[in-house]
Design an enzyme around this catalytic site. Structure first.
Site, PDB file in Angstrom:
ATOM      1  N   TYR A 119     -36.721  34.632  12.572  1.00 41.40           N
ATOM      2  CA  TYR A 119     -37.445  35.157  13.729  1.00 41.40           C
ATOM      3  C   TYR A 119     -36.625  36.228  14.451  1.00 41.40           C
ATOM      4  O   TYR A 119     -37.157  37.272  14.846  1.00 41.40           O
ATOM      5  CB  TYR A 119     -37.772  34.005  14.674  1.00 41.40           C
ATOM      6  CG  TYR A 119     -38.686  34.357  15.820  1.00 41.40           C
ATOM      7  CD1 TYR A 119     -40.011  34.706  15.589  1.00 41.40           C
ATOM      8  CD2 TYR A 119     -38.235  34.317  17.130  1.00 41.40           C
ATOM      9  CE1 TYR A 119     -40.873  35.012  16.636  1.00 41.40           C
ATOM     10  CE2 TYR A 119     -39.080  34.620  18.193  1.00 41.40           C
ATOM     11  CZ  TYR A 119     -40.394  34.966  17.937  1.00 41.40           C
ATOM     12  OH  TYR A 119     -41.237  35.264  18.990  1.00 41.40           O
ATOM     13  N   ALA A 146     -41.415  32.333  27.574  1.00 37.36           N
ATOM     14  CA  ALA A 146     -42.760  32.283  28.146  1.00 37.36           C
ATOM     15  C   ALA A 146     -43.454  31.065  27.557  1.00 37.36           C
ATOM     16  O   ALA A 146     -43.578  30.942  26.338  1.00 37.36           O
ATOM     17  CB  ALA A 146     -43.531  33.555  27.820  1.00 37.36           C
ATOM     18  N   VAL A 174     -52.737  40.085  10.066  1.00 35.80           N
ATOM     19  CA  VAL A 174     -51.951  41.321  10.081  1.00 35.80           C
ATOM     20  C   VAL A 174     -51.109  41.509   8.825  1.00 35.80           C
ATOM     21  O   VAL A 174     -50.476  42.557   8.658  1.00 35.80           O
ATOM     22  CB  VAL A 174     -51.065  41.407  11.337  1.00 35.80           C
ATOM     23  CG1 VAL A 174     -51.909  41.437  12.600  1.00 35.80           C
ATOM     24  CG2 VAL A 174     -50.034  40.275  11.376  1.00 35.80           C
ATOM     25  N   ASN A 217     -49.172  41.794  19.314  1.00 36.03           N
ATOM     26  CA  ASN A 217     -48.662  40.520  19.803  1.00 36.03           C
ATOM     27  C   ASN A 217     -48.436  39.505  18.687  1.00 36.03           C
ATOM     28  O   ASN A 217     -47.760  38.501  18.899  1.00 36.03           O
ATOM     29  CB  ASN A 217     -49.650  39.952  20.830  1.00 36.03           C
ATOM     30  CG  ASN A 217     -49.235  38.603  21.355  1.00 36.03           C
ATOM     31  OD1 ASN A 217     -48.206  38.462  22.005  1.00 36.03           O
ATOM     32  ND2 ASN A 217     -50.031  37.585  21.060  1.00 36.03           N
ATOM     33  N   LYS A 249     -37.683  40.107  15.000  1.00 35.82           N
ATOM     34  CA  LYS A 249     -37.833  40.690  16.332  1.00 35.82           C
ATOM     35  C   LYS A 249     -36.847  41.843  16.549  1.00 35.82           C
ATOM     36  O   LYS A 249     -37.178  42.835  17.227  1.00 35.82           O
ATOM     37  CB  LYS A 249     -37.649  39.622  17.405  1.00 35.82           C
ATOM     38  CG  LYS A 249     -38.794  38.624  17.464  1.00 35.82           C
ATOM     39  CD  LYS A 249     -40.137  39.287  17.766  1.00 35.82           C
ATOM     40  CE  LYS A 249     -41.230  38.270  18.061  1.00 35.82           C
ATOM     41  NZ  LYS A 249     -42.524  38.916  18.368  1.00 35.82           N
TER      42      LYS A 249
END
Length: 261
Positions: free
Chosen positions: A169, A202, A77, A103, A173
């Site tokens: 990160y 998760a 990406v 994702n 985000k």
């Protein structure tokens, strides 16, 4: 600690839709989302940067859901040409694109004091810029088709909450959240929806590799259910945002979390 609920059967929420899911090889949220989309009746194109894992995932999904319903293409990406090729592949194989699920993301743990520019930029380029590139390409395709469609981005509660060693990160985000809100306004005149999920914890193999046992235990204690989310529990919310059940929602970031302060 509570036990995870039983896996939920599909209800044809995405019947007739064509979905692209980035970073969907392996055993994480991307794979769970691709599987859930197929169970909900969609035709799906998966992508990843790891050729072997992508091939294995494709074979698994084709065996379960039919080769006529699943395709795959390597895609980094951070490379615009590969992103466009992914969109073109979905259209060439299945005739159109209805849902783009972004994702792909890259994390790691490093203090700002010790972080090099290269580490900062790498995480931002995959996690934020990659989401931007894929969103832009999908929106252009949706408009070419006459409008309509949905983008679902994967953000993180770290975009809202501070965590040591996660500045790159978290910044990425938080950027995904802001991108989601602004892109939603740009896309609304074309009847296109742009939303995001924001998972807390998760569990998947990559997270285990980059996170210490002590930190995982600490993060798990913060969850109201005393356990981490199964990747398919996050995928369920992504499917909801991709489906017509969320037809009036755009620019929203849904927290998939049982985390308490």
């Amino acid at each position: 600690m509570s036990t995870p609920p039983q896996y939920v059967d599909g209800h044809n929420l995405l019947t007739g839709k064509v979905v692209v899911v980035t970073a969907s090889a392996g055993a994480g949220i991307g794979m769970a989302t691709a599987r859930r989309c197929l169970e909900e009746g969609a035709q799906v194109v998966i992508s990843d940067t790891h050729e072997r894992r992508l091939g294995e995932t494709l074979a698994t999904l084709q065996e379960a859901h039919g080769a006529e319903n699943v395709d795959a293409l390597l895609c980094n990406v951070t490379i615009e040409e590969q992103v466009q090729a992914l969109i073109d592949r979905a259209v060439a194989r299945f005739g159109r694109l209805d849902v783009m699920i972004n994702n792909a993301g890259l994390g790691g743990t490093k203090s700002v004091i010790e972080m090099e520019d290269e580490e900062w930029l790498r995480v931002l380029d995959v996690t934020l810029n990659g989401t931007f590139r894929c969103t832009r390409a999908a929106l252009k395709q949706f408009i070419t088709q006459g409008g309509g469609g949905a983008v679902v981005n994967n953000a993180s509660v770290i975009g809202w909450r501070a965590q040591e060693g996660q500045a790159h990160y978290a910044a990425a985000k938080a950027g995904v959240m802001a991108l989601t809100r602004c892109a939603a306004l740009d896309a609304a005149p074309h009847n296109i929806r742009v939303n995001a999920v924001s998972p807390s914890l998760a569990m998947h193999p990559h997270l285990v590799k980059v996170t210490s046992d002590e930190l995982l235990a600490e993060l798990t204690k913060r969850e109201a259910f005393g356990r981490y989310a199964e990747p398919w529990e996050v995928a369920n919310v992504m499917v909801f945002l991709a489906s017509d059940y969320s037809s009036y929602m755009t620019g929203e970031v849904l927290s998939v979390s049982s985390q308490h302060p």
